[in-house]
Design a protein around this motif. Structure first.
Motif, mmCIF file in Angstrom:
data_model
loop_
_atom_site.group_PDB
_atom_site.id
_atom_site.type_symbol
_atom_site.label_atom_id
_atom_site.label_comp_id
_atom_site.label_asym_id
_atom_site.label_seq_id
_atom_site.Cartn_x
_atom_site.Cartn_y
_atom_site.Cartn_z
ATOM 1 N N HIS A 110 0.881 -1.181 0.000
ATOM 2 C CA HIS A 110 0.000 0.000 0.000
ATOM 3 C C HIS A 110 0.911 1.223 0.000
ATOM 4 C CE1 HIS A 110 -2.990 2.899 1.341
ATOM 5 N NE2 HIS A 110 -3.937 1.987 1.176
ATOM 6 N N HIS A 111 0.641 2.131 -0.936
ATOM 7 C CA HIS A 111 1.512 3.310 -1.087
ATOM 8 C C HIS A 111 1.706 4.064 0.237
ATOM 9 C CE1 HIS A 111 3.313 6.685 -3.230
ATOM 10 N NE2 HIS A 111 2.506 7.490 -2.565
ATOM 11 N N LEU A 112 0.619 4.206 0.988
ATOM 12 C CA LEU A 112 0.724 4.983 2.236
ATOM 13 C C LEU A 112 1.533 4.253 3.293
ATOM 14 C CD1 LEU A 112 -2.815 6.582 2.517
ATOM 15 C CD2 LEU A 112 -0.707 7.589 1.670
ATOM 16 N N GLY A 114 4.127 2.586 2.586
ATOM 17 C CA GLY A 114 5.493 2.957 2.192
ATOM 18 C C GLY A 114 5.886 4.289 2.815
ATOM 19 N N HIS A 115 5.026 5.303 2.656
ATOM 20 C CA HIS A 115 5.324 6.623 3.242
ATOM 21 C C HIS A 115 5.485 6.515 4.756
ATOM 22 C CE1 HIS A 115 5.214 9.438 -0.047
ATOM 23 N NE2 HIS A 115 4.024 9.065 -0.454
ATOM 24 N N LEU A 116 4.546 5.790 5.349
ATOM 25 C CA LEU A 116 4.489 5.667 6.809
ATOM 26 C C LEU A 116 5.781 5.079 7.393
ATOM 27 C CD1 LEU A 116 1.784 5.624 8.722
ATOM 28 C CD2 LEU A 116 2.251 3.209 8.694
ATOM 29 N N VAL A 135 1.014 13.207 5.183
ATOM 30 C CA VAL A 135 0.535 14.394 4.457
ATOM 31 C C VAL A 135 1.077 14.368 3.033
ATOM 32 C CG1 VAL A 135 -0.137 16.202 6.092
ATOM 33 C CG2 VAL A 135 2.255 15.575 5.924
ATOM 34 N N SER A 136 0.235 13.943 2.107
ATOM 35 C CA SER A 136 0.694 13.847 0.721
ATOM 36 C C SER A 136 -0.249 14.628 -0.183
ATOM 37 C CB SER A 136 0.759 12.385 0.301
ATOM 38 O OG SER A 136 -0.547 11.882 0.170
ATOM 39 N N GLY A 137 -0.090 14.429 -1.484
ATOM 40 C CA GLY A 137 -0.956 15.131 -2.434
ATOM 41 C C GLY A 137 -2.364 14.556 -2.444
ATOM 42 N N THR A 303 8.983 12.552 -0.759
ATOM 43 C CA THR A 303 8.066 12.367 -1.886
ATOM 44 C C THR A 303 8.205 10.928 -2.377
ATOM 45 O OG1 THR A 303 9.759 13.441 -3.188
ATOM 46 C CG2 THR A 303 7.881 14.782 -2.619
ATOM 47 N N ASP A 304 7.411 10.569 -3.388
ATOM 48 C CA ASP A 304 7.346 9.162 -3.810
ATOM 49 C C ASP A 304 8.709 8.611 -4.240
ATOM 50 O OD1 ASP A 304 4.726 9.484 -3.293
ATOM 51 O OD2 ASP A 304 4.080 9.554 -5.384
ATOM 52 N N ASN A 305 8.958 7.369 -3.880
ATOM 53 C CA ASN A 305 10.245 6.737 -4.203
ATOM 54 C C ASN A 305 10.132 5.218 -4.071
ATOM 55 O OD1 ASN A 305 11.402 5.857 -1.364
ATOM 56 N ND2 ASN A 305 10.430 7.838 -1.088
HETATM 57 ZN ZN ZN Z 1 3.036 9.450 -2.163
#
Ligand code: ZN
Ligand code: KG4
Length: 335
Positions: A110-112, A114-116, A135-137, A303-305
């Motif tokens: 899940h993309h989030l 990843g951020h988390l 807090v993303s786009g 940011t995304d990576n």
């Molecule tokens: Zn993102």
């Protein structure tokens, strides 16, 4: 365990190699910002086509950087959502093709998530449990994170995401895409006393957010001035400053409430808006005053990576070994 991570949910193609023992071995990123800038935002069809062009060269690049081959990889982790459907399809198709060809498992991420988990890649990683501000786009959420895979949603935006509000404010002020960094930079020159916008949901008694009204306040103020003259640079900066002050105030105060409510002293801030210098400054001040620790991903991993996807895939597989048994890539189910 060596994991190849692939991220392609929006306008960045990211590929990385993460090793459970040695950490991040390599990562490569292609941002499509220059391509989308002429349109003032992401054009989904162009995004998908560009991911197709980038994903294999970037994969070769990380394998070369780490001096390994695809045969050395134990599993492929890829973002399965949320994101642009066509863009996601490129990364997942690539991951499944590699998995199918080499008989390797594919781990859906899940993309989030990843951020988390991305601050765990930093030199000073947080211990569990912690509160996370995402807090993303596309998202604004407060989560309680007890461990990998143990997430409780505490609150979220009822309308626009924080990054979306930054991007829309940028459009009103005639700044280029992506708007977040541009608004932040301009706000530095702004007078904090000139305009005052409300603090949406600050006293709502819960941990939800709302940014749509703030965007309207920006638009209304800009139109009021534009009725008599084109906006001056100083006026644009003053509006940007009022917007940032309001957004940062609400985000930081709700973080503090989430920490207090959950009796926690660790905060993780992740997602594109986590790169915002005013938000970081305010949270650092609050952390000193209220004695909590605040962790951010390294700036280039906000940011995304692909690194965060490889890491999330590795931690998920470490926790749930059954993920490594999914050798038939056609049976992999998105989580
Ligand atoms: Zn993102
Ligand atoms: O996490 P991300 O790369 O992509 C999504 O998953 O959405 O976040 C992108 C968002 C955009 O809205 C962008 O304007 C915002 O993060 N952003 C910033 C900053 N850098 C990126 N917002 C405020 N200040 C920044 N320095």
């Amino acid at each position: 365990m060596l994991i190849l991570g692939i991220e392609s949910s929006c306008d960045e193609t990211g590929v990385a190699l993460y090793d459970s023992q040695r950490g991040l071995l390599a990562h490569a990123l292609h941002s499509q910002i220059d391509m989308h800038v002429a349109y003032g935002g992401v054009v989904p069809e162009l995004a998908s086509r560009d991911h197709i062009q980038r994903v294999l060269p970037l994969t070769t690049e990380v394998l070369t950087q780490a001096s390994v081959t695809l045969n050395d990889v134990d599993a492929i982790a890829c973002t399965t959502g949320p994101g642009l459907a066509g863009a996601l399809l490129v990364g997942t198709a690539c991951a499944h093709a590699i998995g199918f060809a080499l008989n390797k498992p594919v781990i859906p991420v899940h993309h989030l998530e990843g951020h988390l988990l991305s601050p765990l890649l930093s030199a000073n990683p947080p211990a569990f449990p912690f509160i996370a501000l995402l807090v993303s786009g596309g998202h604004t959420q407060l989560m309680r994170v007890d461990d990998v895979g143990q997430y409780t949603l505490l609150g979220e935006t009822l309308d626009d995401a924080a990054g979306e509000a930054f991007d829309k404010t940028a459009k009103v002020l005639g700044l280029s895409y992506p708007g977040g960094p541009a608004v932040s930079q301009l706000a530095e020159q702004g007078d904090p006393e000139r305009f005052k916008f409300g603090r949406p949901m600050l006293h709502s008694g819960d941990l939800d957010f709302s940014f749509a009204g703030l965007k309207t306040a920006v638009l209304t103020q800009a139109k009021k001035l534009q009725a008599t003259h084109p906006l001056t640079e100083q006026e644009k900066a003053d509006i940007a400053r009022a917007f940032v002050e309001s957004a940062v105030d609400v985000l930081s105060k709700k973080c503090l409430t989430a920490l207090k409510d959950n009796h926690m002293n660790r905060l993780v801030v992740a997602g594109g808006v986590g790169a915002n210098s005013q938000l970081r400054e305010r949270l650092n001040e609050l952390a000193q005053k209220h004695k909590f620790h605040v962790h951010y991903p390294e700036l280039h991993l906000c940011t995304d990576n692909g690194a965060m996807i490889a890491l999330a895939g590795c931690l998920s597989a470490t926790r749930d070994k059954s993920l490594l048994n999914q050798h038939d890539s056609f049976t992999v189910k998105p989580r």
